[in-house]
Design a protein around this motif. Structure first.
Motif, PDB file in Angstrom:
ATOM      1  N   PHE A  42      52.266  43.532  39.906  1.00  0.00           N
ATOM      2  CA  PHE A  42      51.587  42.234  40.328  1.00  0.00           C
ATOM      3  C   PHE A  42      52.371  41.598  41.672  1.00  0.00           C
ATOM      4  N   CYS A  43      53.814  41.660  41.636  1.00  0.00           N
ATOM      5  CA  CYS A  43      54.446  40.824  42.818  1.00  0.00           C
ATOM      6  C   CYS A  43      54.480  41.981  44.039  1.00  0.00           C
ATOM      7  N   ARG A  44      54.100  43.204  44.061  1.00  0.00           N
ATOM      8  CA  ARG A  44      54.116  44.083  45.321  1.00  0.00           C
ATOM      9  C   ARG A  44      52.847  44.207  45.704  1.00  0.00           C
ATOM     10  N   ALA A  45      51.646  44.118  45.011  1.00  0.00           N
ATOM     11  CA  ALA A  45      50.335  44.187  45.531  1.00  0.00           C
ATOM     12  C   ALA A  45      49.912  42.960  46.414  1.00  0.00           C
ATOM     13  N   ASP A  46      49.185  43.261  47.569  1.00  0.00           N
ATOM     14  CA  ASP A  46      48.459  42.102  48.234  1.00  0.00           C
ATOM     15  C   ASP A  46      47.018  42.257  47.696  1.00  0.00           C
ATOM     16  N   LEU A  47      46.961  41.120  46.847  1.00  0.00           N
ATOM     17  CA  LEU A  47      45.939  41.138  45.660  1.00  0.00           C
ATOM     18  C   LEU A  47      44.456  40.824  46.489  1.00  0.00           C
ATOM     19  N   THR A  48      44.495  40.365  47.648  1.00  0.00           N
ATOM     20  CA  THR A  48      43.322  40.103  48.437  1.00  0.00           C
ATOM     21  C   THR A  48      43.120  41.170  49.557  1.00  0.00           C
ATOM     22  N   GLY A  49      44.112  42.072  49.568  1.00  0.00           N
ATOM     23  CA  GLY A  49      44.128  43.048  50.847  1.00  0.00           C
ATOM     24  C   GLY A  49      43.723  44.474  50.371  1.00  0.00           C
ATOM     25  N   TYR A  50      43.730  45.395  51.238  1.00  0.00           N
ATOM     26  CA  TYR A  50      43.550  46.714  50.930  1.00  0.00           C
ATOM     27  C   TYR A  50      44.405  47.401  50.013  1.00  0.00           C
ATOM     28  N   ASP A  51      45.657  46.738  49.934  1.00  0.00           N
ATOM     29  CA  ASP A  51      46.687  47.555  49.247  1.00  0.00           C
ATOM     30  C   ASP A  51      46.837  46.534  47.998  1.00  0.00           C
ATOM     31  N   GLY A  52      45.795  46.192  47.207  1.00  0.00           N
ATOM     32  CA  GLY A  52      45.853  45.384  46.105  1.00  0.00           C
ATOM     33  C   GLY A  52      44.643  44.778  45.402  1.00  0.00           C
ATOM     34  N   VAL A  53      43.849  44.515  46.074  1.00  0.00           N
ATOM     35  CA  VAL A  53      42.526  44.089  45.535  1.00  0.00           C
ATOM     36  C   VAL A  53      41.603  45.133  44.546  1.00  0.00           C
ATOM     37  N   HIS A  54      42.098  46.466  44.800  1.00  0.00           N
ATOM     38  CA  HIS A  54      41.444  47.569  43.951  1.00  0.00           C
ATOM     39  C   HIS A  54      42.196  47.367  42.508  1.00  0.00           C
ATOM     40  N   ILE A  55      43.450  47.019  42.625  1.00  0.00           N
ATOM     41  CA  ILE A  55      44.232  46.970  41.404  1.00  0.00           C
ATOM     42  C   ILE A  55      43.228  45.694  40.499  1.00  0.00           C
ATOM     43  N   VAL A  56      43.044  44.564  41.115  1.00  0.00           N
ATOM     44  CA  VAL A  56      42.290  43.489  40.454  1.00  0.00           C
ATOM     45  C   VAL A  56      41.061  44.063  39.997  1.00  0.00           C
ATOM     46  N   GLY A  57      40.463  44.946  40.713  1.00  0.00           N
ATOM     47  CA  GLY A  57      39.111  45.614  40.381  1.00  0.00           C
ATOM     48  C   GLY A  57      39.324  46.541  39.088  1.00  0.00           C
ATOM     49  N   ARG A  58      40.362  47.130  39.117  1.00  0.00           N
ATOM     50  CA  ARG A  58      40.672  48.013  37.867  1.00  0.00           C
ATOM     51  C   ARG A  58      40.923  47.386  36.699  1.00  0.00           C
ATOM     52  N   ALA A  59      41.630  46.156  36.888  1.00  0.00           N
ATOM     53  CA  ALA A  59      41.841  45.458  35.754  1.00  0.00           C
ATOM     54  C   ALA A  59      40.650  44.860  35.178  1.00  0.00           C
ATOM     55  N   LEU A  60      39.700  44.476  36.121  1.00  0.00           N
ATOM     56  CA  LEU A  60      38.486  43.789  35.438  1.00  0.00           C
ATOM     57  C   LEU A  60      37.538  44.773  34.935  1.00  0.00           C
ATOM     58  N   SER A  61      37.519  46.098  35.451  1.00  0.00           N
ATOM     59  CA  SER A  61      36.928  47.094  34.917  1.00  0.00           C
ATOM     60  C   SER A  61      37.378  47.450  33.567  1.00  0.00           C
ATOM     61  N   ALA A  62      38.737  47.537  33.517  1.00  0.00           N
ATOM     62  CA  ALA A  62      39.204  47.713  32.175  1.00  0.00           C
ATOM     63  C   ALA A  62      38.887  46.445  31.001  1.00  0.00           C
ATOM     64  N   LEU A  63      38.750  45.350  31.476  1.00  0.00           N
ATOM     65  CA  LEU A  63      38.642  44.234  30.741  1.00  0.00           C
ATOM     66  C   LEU A  63      37.217  44.205  30.306  1.00  0.00           C
ATOM     67  N   VAL A  64      36.321  44.544  31.233  1.00  0.00           N
ATOM     68  CA  VAL A  64      34.743  44.442  30.682  1.00  0.00           C
ATOM     69  C   VAL A  64      34.480  45.595  29.641  1.00  0.00           C
ATOM     70  N   ASP A  65      35.132  46.659  29.852  1.00  0.00           N
ATOM     71  CA  ASP A  65      34.758  47.861  29.107  1.00  0.00           C
ATOM     72  C   ASP A  65      35.359  47.522  27.710  1.00  0.00           C
ATOM     73  N   VAL A  66      36.558  46.639  27.439  1.00  0.00           N
ATOM     74  CA  VAL A  66      36.962  46.224  26.271  1.00  0.00           C
ATOM     75  C   VAL A  66      36.011  45.268  25.698  1.00  0.00           C
ATOM     76  N   VAL A  67      35.567  44.549  26.294  1.00  0.00           N
ATOM     77  CA  VAL A  67      34.193  43.665  25.915  1.00  0.00           C
ATOM     78  C   VAL A  67      33.060  44.331  25.338  1.00  0.00           C
ATOM     79  N   SER A  68      33.038  45.543  26.152  1.00  0.00           N
ATOM     80  CA  SER A  68      31.807  46.608  25.605  1.00  0.00           C
ATOM     81  C   SER A  68      32.347  46.997  24.209  1.00  0.00           C
ATOM     82  N   VAL A  69      33.212  47.396  23.904  1.00  0.00           N
ATOM     83  CA  VAL A  69      34.074  47.855  22.698  1.00  0.00           C
ATOM     84  C   VAL A  69      33.789  46.794  21.573  1.00  0.00           C
ATOM     85  N   LEU A  70      33.854  45.508  21.896  1.00  0.00           N
ATOM     86  CA  LEU A  70      33.438  44.590  21.074  1.00  0.00           C
ATOM     87  C   LEU A  70      32.198  44.299  20.603  1.00  0.00           C
TER      88      LEU A  70
END
Length: 927
Positions: free
Chosen positions: A128-156
């Motif tokens: 979380f502290c190393r990534a550039d959360l809105t840049g090329y080396d970080g925004v994809h980490i946010v995208g992956r986290a959201l992809s995981a979150l929505v899939d957990v909601v799919s399980v629900l």
């Protein structure tokens, strides 16, 4: 007081309800926690190397976006800073909603980053502290986290649908299988739109089920319309889920008919439809469906705004077409409902790229992929796991059987069954049938599987305890099926855990890159002794020239660990002219003003051509992290050049080593081929043969960073005979290269090791079969190349010889090479060649080239060939003239004009008869 009394009155019943359902709640929470772990473990699995091509593109685009200051600005397609088309992207075929949501979540998360990270120890390595959360080396980490979150909601929601239709235990079983299914877990590690579409599809099914239970409640129709709009704004190919609204309406009408049939003695459906109640019910369904449709279109318009035009675009289009600008009303209608022409062109383009005739590199893998069978195989072996998939499809088959036979519970199956079977057939019969396209039916598959499992266990248990005459047999049935269900649960858990091993270890390309940096030489290498034994440190020196009297070359370096440097290697020394007793001197000094430490020199004679020079030096202890300087100079009268290894790569694939950890491979360490990556997918011809020879001759190392070309090109043998021969020689060593290392994603369940790229299983070791290409049980290409592609590294050996390589490539006869697109190659599975048995039989009397001399005078002279043919036809006519004379004696010429045609017909008939006699021995009696 009334409020308190009411609250007190209801609270015991609520607490009682929670108490009764506490085991189910706890199990569900455990499933959700487990699903979250599997989906988030190793979330930075590629270590910022951006391996996944779709994710890489989405990351680039998202990093370019800028926030809009107003809602109207967001909707203004021509100028919105959230529109990919306004950020230089001419082809964007993904949904807007997930990207926009990811962009704003990343900005919101980044706002908390400084305060959070400032409270941590300096140098904290948290992602979380190393990534550039809105840049090329970080925004994809946010995208992956959201992809995981929505899939957990799919399980629900999978649990909620299962519980609603079939009860809590069926819901829990379905949720467990969904939480442990490998395909959703894999897609949760990618910043893509697939899991978003799966979530909104699952929610659509849930709200359709609720609407089928109570169509009078407009809330369910409204929510159904809301999620349908978001669904299509995520992935447009899941639009068919909208048909679930119609199925929900039909189910509700059937239930109403059954209820009215009992209450009002309505005998037929026709009577019900004509009755006042029936008319009102039909109107209710129509209004509910229209409400869902209108809301879905409204939401799609808001969530996918850049698929539509705006007023400025309408004016620009009218001006470009030299048309009159529409009036105010027309301008408003076109800007609200008119589609963006660029978006429509993108949809046409992506459709074209998925046609069977498409022959660009990613399309080659779909050659000869059988419909239905191919996706089912991948679903069973990899996407779900064999036992979970077996129960799921048994549930589909059993529900379909009960529905066709009109069992009482057929209405429960209608919505999940329609969606599962319909969408599977829709995608499974298309040309491109990637296994991730089937994600939207995973929830309903598991729901039907969970229902079937629970139903069968309960039914067999009742039979075991009620039917005394076959009690022992019923006990066997119950124990067998219960054991199968238990084994499926355990196997799914183990398969999920085994698959996620690829996220707990270095990704194959990262591991291969580290190996290359350590073992593939650059211009200069240091040999040193470490605590772990002898090692080599390749200095980041790509190429350099040493000129006479120029003072040499100074290079700073840092040893990666404590060690004793014992030797220096110049790996590739080159000079254009002959050298006479030239001296190459290397010294290592302390950084800046520190004294001389060690050094060595070598005397060179002749004309070195990429010659290795080894210098033994006085051993010196170096500490990790200390900065030192290497000084290189030459006493030669002519320039000498220090070169690095040349590593080949294939186009349409990523070159290795990858950039990262402060290392830029192809500007600091290595060189690629002078002509660029190997254009492996260009059709084979004589020009490509020359190119292939040039690539082989130039390369020191050949790196295959995936199986993309390796296993796709052999599917088109007529188009790529040369490349097939090349890969054959590469792996068997005939080209003078040796495979020195390979990397595979390690997946295992206890002692069982699995290799999904080859479809092999081993006991205690990873099974590897690189060549020839694997059979039908290998996973689809995308299952591995996106997060654990196989890597093979080949080194040119002393056995390599230019002439031998040229002769080997010349063995392929390219006269028969013919370009085919994937559809043509599929329609000719044997490459337009005869089957082996028939070909052998045909060649028993000699081949065409053996019977007819291709270098003879008849083959090279058109005039001679024409005269020879004329004479042969005359001779044949004279031979058959007696027959024609007898048959056609009433004609003026006694059949002389027909005798030549008759000769050719008789010769052809006799040839066919002889061939049939050999091919069909069992039919000889009929001749």
């Amino acid at each position: 007081m009334e409020t308190n009394a009411t609250s007190t009155q209801h609270s015991p019943s609520i607490m009682k309800k929670i108490g009764r359902n506490l085991p189910v709640i706890l199990i569900l929470l455990g499933i959700l926690v487990m699903g979250t772990y599997f989906r988030t473990v190793g979330i930075n699995w590629d270590e910022f190397t951006h391996l996944h091509p779709d994710e890489r593109f989405l990351t680039i685009v998202t990093a370019k976006l800028e926030p809009e200051s107003s809602f109207l600005g967001y909707l203004r397609t021509s100028s919105s800073t959230l529109n990919p088309y306004n950020k230089g992207e001419g082809l964007y075929v993904y949904g807007n909603f997930p990207m926009t949501a990811t962009f704003y979540v990343a900005r919101w998360t980044e706002a908390f980053q400084p305060n959070f990270c400032n409270d941590l120890t300096i140098g904290d390595p948290t992602l979380f502290c190393r990534a550039d959360l809105t840049g090329y080396d970080g925004v994809h980490i946010v995208g992956r986290a959201l992809s995981a979150l929505v899939d957990v909601v799919s399980v629900l929601f999978t649990f909620m649908i299962g519980r609603r239709l079939y009860g809590k235990w069926a819901g829990l079983m379905a949720a467990f299988f969904m939480a442990t299914a490998v395909m959703p877990i894999q897609q949760s590690h990618f910043y893509t739109m697939d899991n978003w579409a799966t979530l909104f599809t699952t929610m659509s099914i849930y709200f359709a089920v609720r609407a089928s239970e109570n169509s009078n409640n407009w809330l369910w129709w409204s929510l159904l319309g809301l999620v349908l709009g978001l669904n299509v704004a995520s992935r447009i190919n899941v639009a068919p889920v909208a048909l679930s609204a119609g199925i929900a309406g039909i189910v509700w009408l059937v239930r109403r008919y059954q209820l009215n049939k009992q209450q009002y003695r309505i005998d037929t459906i026709a009577e019900y439809v004509r009755s006042r109640t029936g008319i009102l019910d039909i109107q209710t369904v129509i209004i509910g469906g229209m409400l869902a449709a209108l809301l879905s279109m409204f939401v799609f318009r808001l969530a996918m705004p850049y698929a539509f035009s705006d007023a400025q675009m309408v004016r620009d289009i009218a001006f470009a077409n030299q048309q009159e600008e529409p009036g105010t009303f027309g301008l408003m209608v076109q800007s609200v409902f008119g589609f963006n022409p660029q978006w429509l062109r993108n949809m046409e383009e992506i459709q074209r790229l998925q046609e069977p005739e498409a022959s660009f590199p990613p399309a080659l893998q779909w050659t000869d992929r059988p419909a239905i069978i191919f996706p089912l195989t991948n679903m069973f072996l990899y996407g779900m796991g064999p036992l979970a998939a077996l129960l799921a499809w048994l549930g589909v088959g059993f529900a379909l059987w009960r529905t066709v036979n009109g069992k009482k519970d057929w209405l429960l199956h209608a919505i999940p069954l329609f969606w599962t079977v319909g969408y599977f057939l829709f995608i499974g019969t298309r040309w491109v049938k990637s296994i991730r396209y089937f994600l939207p039916i995973y929830p309903t598959l598991f729901i039907l599987g969970g229902w079937f499992t629970v139903w069968a266990i309960q039914r067999l248990y009742i039979r075991m305890n009620v039917r005394k005459n076959n009690k022992a047999l019923n006990q066997v049935y119950w124990a067998s099926f219960s054991g199968l269900a238990t084994l499926a649960v355990v196997a799914s858990l183990l398969w999920a855990n085994g698959f996620t091993n690829i996220y707990r270890q270095p990704m194959t390309r990262v591991a291969a890159s580290d190996w290359i940096y350590e073992n593939v030489p650059t211009a200069i290498s240091l040999h040193y002794q470490s605590a772990d034994g002898p090692k080599i440190h390749n200095l980041p020196l790509r190429d350099t020239s040493l000129f006479p009297d120029a003072g040499g070359y100074i290079m700073p370096f840092i040893l990666p660990e404590d060690g004793i440097v014992e030797a220096i290697e110049i790996n590739y020394l080159t000079a254009e002219n002959e050298l006479t007793d030239a001296t190459i001197r290397l010294t290592i000094d302390g950084a800046y003003d520190q004294p001389f430490l060690t050094g060595g020199e070598a005397v060179i004679s002749g004309t070195p051509t990429r010659k290795p020079i080894h210098l033994d030096i006085k051993p010196v202890q170096f500490a990790a992290g200390d900065r030192h300087q290497l000084h290189i100079e030459s006493t030669a009268d002519a320039p000498v050049r220090l070169e690095t290894s040349i590593i080949s790569s294939e186009h349409w694939d990523d070159p290795l080593p990858v950039r990262g950890r402060g290392r830029d491979p192809y500007s600091q360490y290595y060189r690629g081929l002078s002509t660029g990556p190997m254009a492996t997918t260009h059709p084979d011809d004589d020009a490509k043969r020359v190119e292939l020879y040039t690539w082989i001759k130039e390369a020191d190392y050949i790196v295959l960073s995936s199986q993309r070309s390796l296993w796709s090109l052999p599917r088109l043998p007529i188009t790529y005979p040369l490349m097939i021969h090349y890969y054959d020689g590469l792996f068997n060593g005939e080209l003078g290269f040796e495979m020195i290392q390979e990397f595979h994603g390690e997946m295992s369940i206890g002692p069982i090791d699995m290799n999904d790229t080859t479809g092999q299983f081993g006991w205690g070791e990873v099974p590897v079969k690189a060549w020839p290409p694997p059979g039908m049980f290998a996973a689809e290409e995308a299952f591995s190349v996106y997060d654990h592609p196989p890597v093979w590294i080949f080194k040119k050996t002393e056995a390599y010889d230019d002439l031998a390589a040229a002769r080997y490539l010349a063995e392929v006869d390219l006269k028969t090479a013919t370009f085919q697109n994937p559809l043509e190659a599929t329609q000719s599975p044997n490459g337009l060649y005869l089957p082996a048995e028939t070909q052998e039989m045909q060649q028993q009397g000699g081949t065409w080239w053996e019977i007819f001399n291709p270098d003879g005078w008849l083959s090279n002279s058109g005039v001679a060939a024409a005269v020879a043919w004329w004479l042969v036809v005359i001779a044949l006519g004279l031979i058959t003239f007696p027959i024609s004379f007898a048959v056609f004696q009433n004609l003026y010429d006694r059949g002389y004009a027909l005798s030549r045609i008759l000769a050719i017909l008789l010769l052809s008939w006799l040839t066919w008869l002889a061939a049939s006699w050999q091919i069909l021995p069992h039919q000889r009696s009929s001749y």
